[in-house]
Design an enzyme around this catalytic site. Structure first.
Site, PDB file in Angstrom:
ATOM      1  N   GLY B   7       5.955   0.547  -5.985  1.00 56.47           N
ATOM      2  CA  GLY B   7       5.403   1.539  -5.070  1.00 56.47           C
ATOM      3  C   GLY B   7       6.094   1.512  -3.718  1.00 56.47           C
ATOM      4  O   GLY B   7       6.153   0.473  -3.067  1.00 56.47           O
ATOM      5  N   GLY B   9       5.165   3.307  -1.030  1.00 53.55           N
ATOM      6  CA  GLY B   9       4.293   3.811   0.034  1.00 53.55           C
ATOM      7  C   GLY B   9       4.350   2.887   1.241  1.00 53.55           C
ATOM      8  O   GLY B   9       5.269   2.081   1.377  1.00 53.55           O
ATOM      9  N   PHE B  10       3.357   2.982   2.105  1.00 53.51           N
ATOM     10  CA  PHE B  10       3.384   2.182   3.331  1.00 53.51           C
ATOM     11  C   PHE B  10       3.416   0.684   3.035  1.00 53.51           C
ATOM     12  O   PHE B  10       4.168  -0.065   3.652  1.00 53.51           O
ATOM     13  CB  PHE B  10       2.183   2.518   4.212  1.00 53.51           C
ATOM     14  N   GLY B  11       2.611   0.237   2.060  1.00 53.02           N
ATOM     15  CA  GLY B  11       2.541  -1.186   1.755  1.00 53.02           C
ATOM     16  C   GLY B  11       3.832  -1.704   1.132  1.00 53.02           C
ATOM     17  O   GLY B  11       4.456  -2.644   1.635  1.00 53.02           O
ATOM     18  N   GLU B 170      -9.073  17.217   8.843  1.00 55.22           N
ATOM     19  CA  GLU B 170      -7.801  17.716   9.361  1.00 55.22           C
ATOM     20  C   GLU B 170      -7.404  19.018   8.669  1.00 55.22           C
ATOM     21  O   GLU B 170      -6.917  19.950   9.310  1.00 55.22           O
ATOM     22  CB  GLU B 170      -6.730  16.631   9.210  1.00 55.22           C
ATOM     23  N   ASP B 303      -3.935   0.463  -0.680  1.00 56.09           N
ATOM     24  CA  ASP B 303      -5.221   1.001  -1.140  1.00 56.09           C
ATOM     25  C   ASP B 303      -5.660   0.397  -2.469  1.00 56.09           C
ATOM     26  O   ASP B 303      -6.852   0.401  -2.785  1.00 56.09           O
ATOM     27  CB  ASP B 303      -5.122   2.525  -1.327  1.00 56.09           C
ATOM     28  N   ALA B 313      -3.086   3.901   6.381  1.00 58.43           N
ATOM     29  CA  ALA B 313      -1.682   3.502   6.437  1.00 58.43           C
ATOM     30  C   ALA B 313      -1.467   2.191   7.208  1.00 58.43           C
ATOM     31  O   ALA B 313      -0.741   1.321   6.733  1.00 58.43           O
ATOM     32  CB  ALA B 313      -0.845   4.632   7.028  1.00 58.43           C
TER      33      ALA B 313
END
Lengths: 410, 410
Positions: B7, B9-11, B170, B303, B313
């Site tokens: 992954g 993503g941010f992590g 948002e 997550d 995030a």
């Protein structure tokens, strides 16, 4: 007076913008909700710009033209006697009556009878084409990185661009730049600069519409980007993973996983529906004032008109402006094209530009290209952003929009 | 030491960036070739930014990390005994052996057992989701302009956002802004500001994770953008063109053509494949150092880890950094989250921000939001461009990327 304009490209949009005043009620019909700056589509296909940078909603451009109505829908036919256009809008068929009709439906990719090639060698006419091609190009490098077999890797790193006109030249140049600069250091198993890029042109030189000296300069610039230019060469067959080239009766089989078709266009089928004479590519033959023979209330403009003028954005824009004036009764009896120059860019900081007596190559031509394109992006509120994006790409050798999206979706 | 990270993503990305040095050979596996700045996905869905503005190729970010290899492929399973990850890359199955494994596969949209709702009320987790939603929203306004029936027009101009967390708030705020400002003057048959935007939240207030005062401020800002906020309200049914809301036992049928689902997520199926205990949403229960119970060589972050920390995030980024240090033997025995603040933006120039003792609302919170997001886009070479785009949008009330692409393709 009711004016219906079909097509929101350069010709149709300019016509819509110039028919001002409450005397004319204008309806602009387009299948898409945006005007596309097509000359920069190759930048989207190669990850330099995002679709949003070169597409602007038609409604936005025309929001202050209170006499213009934008209709998202597809023109499906005409009733020339009743002076009606048939439109399919939001799934509902309707008819639009007109007093004046402007048809600016443009061209689409043509495979000269080899329609099976379409899936193997996509063209570059729409945003979807460009995003799909971007995905194919980037996926080829990814698959090459994953490939365990050297022959497989070579085929994945071979790109064939068919057609040496401006689109083909600009695309091949951008591919050369990606392979040599943009992807540098990004892969671990392959060297992207090993990629082989072939530009195949049937005629004796690339950029056949330009003076010979500029064609030669473009070929040199392409060679500097390691693009292998093959002129006087035809394409005999495009199969999955294979392209067969033919030159002087001899054939060559090229193993290439990515093939792009920039070699031909034909007219929108709407041209033929006007019932007038058409040329081989389906373009409609028109009078000197761009009206249809025997139908003075109908005008055909842009690439769809068979006029002998080249299929370039400035020609279409000038035709749109002319027809608007003609409809308002303010134009002379014949359209005249004022050639303010043509140009093509080759990768990073090189181009050719033909302004008649002034002919530029290399970096000066590239600066001219940049300037002209920025001026022409004036319709696009965000030209400052496009400039920033270009400046950034130029300084960093980067192409920030290099993302692969599902089934070519972004 | 071979480290496999699943992954980007941010992590996962932060873990890959922090494991530096030749002692560790890192392989980062992702199905996509880019890292996505997910918190701004709603801006793509509402035409404010292009996908290219919030997605950057993973290879590009990691090009100077010579010990990191990016592998475009999908992790399909594990052999925990043999310490191998099964991956499908470019269509070919392979196994990646590891000494340390970091699983950061994230979450996907969840419909709480009502999977039939997916087609009618898409979620917002991917670039494709965002581009598809953008097309739906813009097409609804176009169809309303074309509609001949007033009831049909009302249904087309009704938008329901399900879920009052940051994404829902948002998105609803951006929709309010589009209807009231962006589309002003662009239509001739409809008044876009008549659009009805419902934000439906099951809990007693929007932004349940924020202090009550900030939730109230957000609700006020939403009301100012004509968003109809319905708290303590559940969704009973989503059918084609209809949403059934339930509150205190009473039901209300809303005729709406566009419904967005921002109400729930569940873990990637890879979480369950680790064989450890999971919570109701499928998140994997982990030790205080984020390792898998009984498997000290495996870490679950972002997550996907059931830790009690919010699914934000900054949490994922800090987990990535922590696990990288942990793998290199340089971290304390328990992960600690340093909360530097959370925020949500509501339309144009309003936001709420919770920095612990300092709580901001309105314009100051919006400035803080802008500042924090720009700092966090630092990975993205093009943050200057995103700033330009925002400044432009702010000054012009514009959203330049409002283009509808075929079948949601861009």
């Amino acid at each position: 007076m009711r004016v219906v304009i079909i097509g929101g490209g350069f010709g149709g949009l300019h016509a819509a913008m110039r028919i001002r005043g409450s005397a004319a009620e204008v309806t602009l019909v387009d299948r898409r909700n945006f005007h596309l700056f097509q000359p920069l589509l190759y930048q989207v296909a190669t990850g330099g710009l995002s679709p949003g940078n070169i597409a602007v909603p038609l409604r936005h451009i025309l929001r202050r033209h209170r006499n213009v109505r934008v209709l998202l829908g597809e023109a499906t036919g005409f009733d020339l006697e009743r002076r009606e256009v048939k439109v399919l809008a939001s799934g509902v068929p309707r008819t639009l009556p007109y007093d004046r009709l402007v048809v600016a439906a443009g061209m689409r990719t043509d495979y000269r009878g080899n329609d099976a090639w379409e899936a193997r060698a996509p063209g570059l006419k729409s945003v979807e084409d460009a995003v799909g091609l971007r995905g194919r190009i980037l996926t080829a490098f990814e698959a090459a990185e994953n490939a365990l077999d050297a022959a497989e890797q070579d085929a994945l790193l071979t790109f064939v661009v068919v057609g040496g006109g401006p689109t083909g030249v600009e695309l091949a140049g951008a591919l050369g730049e990606i392979a040599r600069f943009t992807l540098r250091r990004e892969f671990r198993s392959i060297d992207p600069s090993r990629a082989r890029i072939l530009l195949v042109e049937m005629g004796p030189r690339v950029l056949g519409g330009f003076p010979e000296r500029l064609s030669a300069a473009a070929a040199r610039d392409l060679a500097r980007l390691s693009v292998d230019v093959r002129t006087s060469t035809g394409v005999k067959e495009i199969a999955e993973g294979t392209v067969v080239l033919a030159r002087d009766g001899a054939t060559e089989v090229v193993l290439a996983r990515t093939v792009v078709w920039a070699a031909g266009v034909r007219a929108s089928p709407l041209g033929a529906m006007l019932g007038a004479e058409t040329d081989r590519a389906g373009r409609v033959k028109v009078n000197p004032d761009l009206s249809l023979p025997g139908r003075p209330e109908i005008f055909v403009i842009g690439d769809l008109a068979a006029t002998g003028f080249p299929g370039l954005a400035p020609v279409a824009m000038q035709m749109g402006d002319y027809v608007a004036r003609r409809i308002l009764g303010r134009a002379e009896a014949a359209f005249r094209y004022r050639n303010r120059g043509t140009m093509a860019v080759i990768g990073r900081a090189a181009a050719v530009a033909d302004f008649g007596r002034l002919r530029l190559t290399g970096f000066p031509a590239w600066l001219a290209w940049l300037f002209v394109h920025l001026v022409n992006l004036v319709l696009f509120g965000n030209k400052v952003l496009v400039l920033c994006q270009w400046a950034w790409n130029y300084l960093t050798f980067g192409r920030s929009a290099r993302i692969i999206t599902d089934r070519g979706r972004e």
